[in-house]
Write a protein that holds these residues in place. Sequence first.
Motif, short mmCIF file in Angstrom:
data_model
loop_
_atom_site.label_atom_id
_atom_site.label_comp_id
_atom_site.label_asym_id
_atom_site.label_seq_id
_atom_site.Cartn_x
_atom_site.Cartn_y
_atom_site.Cartn_z
N VAL A 128 0.82 -1.18 -0.02
CA VAL A 128 -0.15 -0.14 0.04
C VAL A 128 0.80 1.17 -0.07
O VAL A 128 1.68 1.63 0.78
CB VAL A 128 -0.83 0.01 1.29
N ALA A 129 0.82 1.92 -1.04
CA ALA A 129 1.25 3.22 -1.27
C ALA A 129 0.79 4.59 -0.82
O ALA A 129 -0.39 4.22 -0.48
CB ALA A 129 1.87 3.44 -2.79
N PRO A 130 1.45 5.65 -0.22
CA PRO A 130 0.69 6.58 0.28
C PRO A 130 -0.13 7.43 -1.00
O PRO A 130 -1.19 8.16 -0.72
CB PRO A 130 1.75 7.66 0.44
N VAL A 131 0.13 7.07 -2.23
CA VAL A 131 -0.70 7.83 -3.31
C VAL A 131 -1.12 6.71 -4.44
O VAL A 131 -0.59 5.49 -4.39
CB VAL A 131 0.11 8.78 -3.89
N GLY A 132 -1.96 6.92 -5.23
CA GLY A 132 -2.32 6.19 -6.30
C GLY A 132 -3.40 5.18 -6.06
O GLY A 132 -3.67 4.02 -6.56
N HIS A 133 -4.20 5.67 -5.10
CA HIS A 133 -5.36 4.46 -4.70
C HIS A 133 -6.52 4.75 -5.71
O HIS A 133 -7.01 5.39 -6.49
CB HIS A 133 -6.05 5.08 -3.19
N ALA A 134 -7.10 3.21 -5.74
CA ALA A 134 -8.31 3.28 -6.32
C ALA A 134 -9.47 4.14 -6.19
O ALA A 134 -10.11 4.72 -7.16
CB ALA A 134 -8.90 1.97 -6.23
N VAL A 135 -9.51 4.82 -4.88
CA VAL A 135 -10.74 5.78 -4.63
C VAL A 135 -10.00 6.75 -3.73
O VAL A 135 -8.81 6.37 -3.26
CB VAL A 135 -11.96 5.02 -3.70
N PRO A 136 -10.45 7.85 -3.44
CA PRO A 136 -9.80 9.01 -2.74
C PRO A 136 -9.99 8.40 -1.27
O PRO A 136 -10.83 7.85 -0.68
CB PRO A 136 -10.64 10.17 -2.87
N VAL A 137 -8.80 8.64 -0.61
CA VAL A 137 -8.69 8.10 0.83
C VAL A 137 -7.97 9.31 1.54
O VAL A 137 -7.14 9.97 1.23
CB VAL A 137 -7.52 6.85 0.93
N ARG A 138 -9.02 9.80 2.79
CA ARG A 138 -8.29 10.60 3.60
C ARG A 138 -6.93 9.99 4.13
O ARG A 138 -7.05 8.97 4.49
CB ARG A 138 -9.43 10.70 4.66
N THR A 139 -6.08 11.07 4.28
CA THR A 139 -4.61 10.69 4.87
C THR A 139 -4.29 11.56 5.96
O THR A 139 -4.45 12.63 5.94
CB THR A 139 -3.69 10.82 3.51
N LEU A 140 -3.84 10.54 6.97
CA LEU A 140 -3.30 11.34 8.08
C LEU A 140 -1.74 10.97 8.31
O LEU A 140 -1.31 9.74 8.11
CB LEU A 140 -3.88 10.87 9.33
N VAL A 141 -0.87 11.96 8.72
CA VAL A 141 0.42 11.55 8.45
C VAL A 141 1.15 11.69 9.98
O VAL A 141 1.10 12.98 10.60
CB VAL A 141 1.16 12.65 7.47
N ASP A 142 1.82 10.83 10.43
CA ASP A 142 2.47 10.75 11.75
C ASP A 142 3.61 11.88 11.85
O ASP A 142 4.54 12.07 11.00
CB ASP A 142 3.09 9.53 11.88
N VAL A 143 3.27 12.88 12.81
CA VAL A 143 4.09 13.93 12.85
C VAL A 143 5.66 13.50 13.24
O VAL A 143 6.76 14.32 12.89
CB VAL A 143 3.81 15.12 14.01
N SER A 144 5.80 12.27 13.76
CA SER A 144 7.07 11.83 14.32
C SER A 144 7.96 11.62 12.83
O SER A 144 9.44 11.32 12.90
CB SER A 144 7.15 10.43 15.10
N LEU A 145 7.56 11.29 11.70
CA LEU A 145 8.12 11.08 10.52
C LEU A 145 9.02 12.52 10.34
O LEU A 145 9.82 12.49 9.53
CB LEU A 145 7.14 10.80 9.26
N SER A 146 8.61 13.71 10.78
CA SER A 146 9.39 15.06 10.41
C SER A 146 10.78 15.08 11.04
O SER A 146 11.51 15.70 10.66
CB SER A 146 8.61 16.08 11.06
N ARG A 147 11.05 14.20 11.76
CA ARG A 147 12.44 13.97 12.47
C ARG A 147 13.58 13.55 11.62
O ARG A 147 14.70 13.45 11.92
CB ARG A 147 12.39 13.09 13.81
N TYR A 148 13.14 12.99 10.37
CA TYR A 148 13.90 12.34 9.66
C TYR A 148 14.08 13.26 8.17
O TYR A 148 13.02 13.60 7.75
CB TYR A 148 13.52 10.86 9.28
N ARG A 149 15.40 13.19 7.85
CA ARG A 149 15.59 13.99 6.38
C ARG A 149 14.77 13.46 5.37
O ARG A 149 14.30 13.82 4.50
CB ARG A 149 17.04 14.01 6.33
#
Length: 181
Positions: A128-149
């Motif tokens: 499952v990728a973050p984009v390219g879905h069969a239907v529009p999917v609401r997405t929430l992104v974990d703020v902890s990912l911002s710690r990494y370049r």
Amino acid sequence: MTAPEGPTSAPDTVASSPDLTAHPAVRRVLDTLARHHVVPQVVSLPDAARTAAAAAAALGITPAEIANSLIFRAHAPDQSISPVLILTSGAHKVDLVKVAELVDDIDHLDRADADFVLATTGFTIGGVAPVGHAVPVRTLVDVSLSRYRHVWAAAGHSHTVFRTTYEELLRVTGGHAIEVA
């Protein structure tokens, strides 16, 4: 905040894996990213990476640098059910109660089964990728990912990942930043 350095490229052992960029699901991801002016570094892994730990081991990084794409069934107060994609650090377990409390129109969340994931995203679990879905999917992104370049996300197939950033994930998904753990 200074972002920890992740790898600038995939390990040489991964680079020798078969090129899967022509696979239809991977093409769908690449085409969607291209519409957002992103040309990612896609890495084909020798083995399926169905978990953050497996992907991290193959790339020589920590699980925290993996942007896990997890689909949940969101139950609204009006009893409707819709898919929600949570892009979370591979080091986290999503707190479903916390997320439901933070999002106004979600009464509660539960795990989606493989059929729901495939029907709503067009991807099988593990790819499952973050984009390219069969239907529009609401997405929430974990703020902890911002710690990494850089972070790595699935590219539409259980053997493919691509390098991206937290900011790019927010932009290309139209996602909302949230604490998920």
